[in-house]
Write an enzyme that holds these catalytic residues in place. Structure first.
Site, PDB file in Angstrom:
ATOM      1  N   GLY A   9     105.732  40.878  92.417  1.00  0.00           N
ATOM      2  CA  GLY A   9     106.418  40.164  91.342  1.00  0.00           C
ATOM      3  C   GLY A   9     106.561  41.039  90.111  1.00  0.00           C
ATOM      4  N   GLN A  13     108.641  38.270  83.987  1.00  0.00           N
ATOM      5  CA  GLN A  13     108.431  38.402  82.546  1.00  0.00           C
ATOM      6  C   GLN A  13     107.212  39.271  82.234  1.00  0.00           C
ATOM      7  OE1 GLN A  13     107.398  34.779  80.506  1.00  0.00           O
ATOM      8  NE2 GLN A  13     108.049  35.545  78.509  1.00  0.00           N
ATOM      9  N   ASP A  35     109.185  43.384  94.438  1.00  0.00           N
ATOM     10  CA  ASP A  35     109.723  42.069  94.097  1.00  0.00           C
ATOM     11  C   ASP A  35     110.610  41.598  95.243  1.00  0.00           C
ATOM     12  OD1 ASP A  35     110.730  39.738  92.583  1.00  0.00           O
ATOM     13  OD2 ASP A  35     109.886  40.793  90.853  1.00  0.00           O
ATOM     14  N   ILE A  36     111.078  40.355  95.135  1.00  0.00           N
ATOM     15  CA  ILE A  36     111.849  39.733  96.215  1.00  0.00           C
ATOM     16  C   ILE A  36     113.230  40.361  96.369  1.00  0.00           C
ATOM     17  CG2 ILE A  36     112.713  37.884  94.709  1.00  0.00           C
ATOM     18  CD1 ILE A  36     111.663  37.320  98.364  1.00  0.00           C
ATOM     19  N   ARG A  37     113.750  40.944  95.261  1.00  0.00           N
ATOM     20  CA  ARG A  37     115.045  41.624  95.359  1.00  0.00           C
ATOM     21  C   ARG A  37     115.043  42.856  94.471  1.00  0.00           C
ATOM     22  NH1 ARG A  37     115.559  36.987  92.485  1.00  0.00           N
ATOM     23  NH2 ARG A  37     116.413  37.156  90.358  1.00  0.00           N
ATOM     24  N   ASN A  53     108.691  40.072 100.131  1.00  0.00           N
ATOM     25  CA  ASN A  53     108.571  38.632  99.974  1.00  0.00           C
ATOM     26  C   ASN A  53     107.082  38.310  99.863  1.00  0.00           C
ATOM     27  OD1 ASN A  53     108.448  35.870 100.209  1.00  0.00           O
ATOM     28  ND2 ASN A  53     109.837  35.748 101.971  1.00  0.00           N
ATOM     29  N   TYR A 143     103.167  23.383  88.551  1.00  0.00           N
ATOM     30  CA  TYR A 143     102.650  24.710  88.188  1.00  0.00           C
ATOM     31  C   TYR A 143     101.160  24.628  87.854  1.00  0.00           C
ATOM     32  CZ  TYR A 143     102.386  29.134  85.577  1.00  0.00           C
ATOM     33  OH  TYR A 143     102.055  30.380  85.108  1.00  0.00           O
ATOM     34  N   LYS A 147      97.962  26.274  89.834  1.00  0.00           N
ATOM     35  CA  LYS A 147      97.075  27.223  89.155  1.00  0.00           C
ATOM     36  C   LYS A 147      95.623  26.736  89.174  1.00  0.00           C
ATOM     37  CE  LYS A 147      99.828  30.602  88.046  1.00  0.00           C
ATOM     38  NZ  LYS A 147      99.662  31.906  88.711  1.00  0.00           N
TER      39      LYS A 147
END
Length: 318
Positions: A9, A13, A35-37, A53, A143, A147
């Site tokens: 990831g 951010q 990252d995924i892309r 992924n 979320y 967590k």
């Protein structure tokens, strides 16, 4: 043995700035960003990057073996406001990516894990001011639920299997260099951009909604600091409270008018107001300060100065 880092990831951010700092600290060849892309950005262009992924155990395991990874920073997650729109996927991503990394550490394939938690673990029944390290936690968002559950699993894997997993509960994070990513505290990023470009801003939270906030530089500093701390200093294996400042939209608006006297702030609370109302207003992070020496460098005034300086130099240079 050299530290070899895998960031899952890396284009998010936090991941964007964390990747840059880790590359500067450990050397570009020792930090593998994923990252995924594949985007056209600094994370991808300034070092080793792989498309991964976070839900694919075999992909992650392959990269760990290929690059002889010692430390994993698992930054992939669906944030608070975005997660509310897709609860099942948010749960799947936030939980199963963590299980993959915990199980790889349990199998002895990696030495250390950083996993971010959040003030979203707290809920409407939590004491709102100076929220303690140990307190009632009844999160009301997907979320927050993911967590809080993750914190329990981290502690379990540490106690049962000796997995060295470290975590901090991030407050709202404010950065000039990355776009807001679907969080409830993102108004405090957007407001600086709009002050420069529009001279006005409409907040999606009401004027006196106080939330814990932190400048991104401090969050990155804390993340690397907790990972570098000696094993015996990490006494909490769920997640550490972390704090720097708390403010309301009205207060940050006042700080901005010192730089832009004509700035106008209005309010139109939306669904994110309910999320914000369930979160703490301020955080007691004395455990992090005592155990591994956490201190913040920025308050609201110095953060506002840094935000405008960087935005005007880097983002809006004319």
């Amino acid at each position: 043995m050299d530290t070899k880092i895998l960031i899952i990831g890396a284009c998010g951010q936090i991941g964007t700035e964390l990747t840059a700092k880790l590359r500067a600290t450990y050397g570009v060849t020792n930090v593998i960003a994923t990252d995924i892309r594949k985007l056209n950005n600094e994370v991808v262009n300034n070092g080793i990057f792989e498309v991964v992924n976070a839900l694919d155990y075999n992909q992650i395991e392959h990269l760990i073996e290929q690059y002889h990874i010692t430390d994993v920073y698992l930054m992939a997650a669906l944030l608070s406001a975005t997660a509310e729109k897709n609860p099942a996927f948010a749960w799947d991503l936030n939980m199963n990516s963590l299980f993959h990394v915990l199980n790889l550490a349990k199998a002895g394939k990696i030495k250390k894990i950083f996993w971010p938690s959040s003030i979203a673990v707290f809920g409407p029944t939590t004491p709102r001011h100076q929220t303690p390290q140990y307190t009632i936690m009844e999160p009301s968002t997907v979320y927050g639920i993911s967590k809080q559950t993750g914190e329990r699993w981290c502690e379990y894997y540490y106690k049962q299997y000796g997995v060295d997993v470290r975590s901090i509960r991030y407050p709202g994070l404010i950065s000039w260099s990355t776009e807001a990513g679907g969080g409830t505290t993102d108004y405090a990023v957007d407001i600086y951009h709009k002050a420069i470009t529009d001279g006005k801003f409409t907040s999606f939270l009401s004027e006196n909604t106080e939330l814990p906030m932190m400048y991104m530089d401090d969050a990155i500093k804390a993340t690397i600091q907790i990972m570098q701390a000696p094993l015996d200093q990490i006494k909490i294996r769920s997640s550490y409270n972390l704090a720097a400042m708390s403010f309301t939209p009205k207060q940050i608006g006042a700080a901005i008018t010192k730089h832009y006297p004509e700035f106008k702030l209005s309010y139109a609370p939306d669904f994110r107001q309910k999320i914000a109302d369930s979160w703490p207003a301020s955080i007691d992070d004395s455990s992090a300060r005592a155990d591994w020496g956490w201190t913040n460098d920025f308050d609201m005034t110095t953060m506002t100065e840094a935000m405008f300086k960087n935005l005007k130099e880097q983002v809006y240079p004319h």
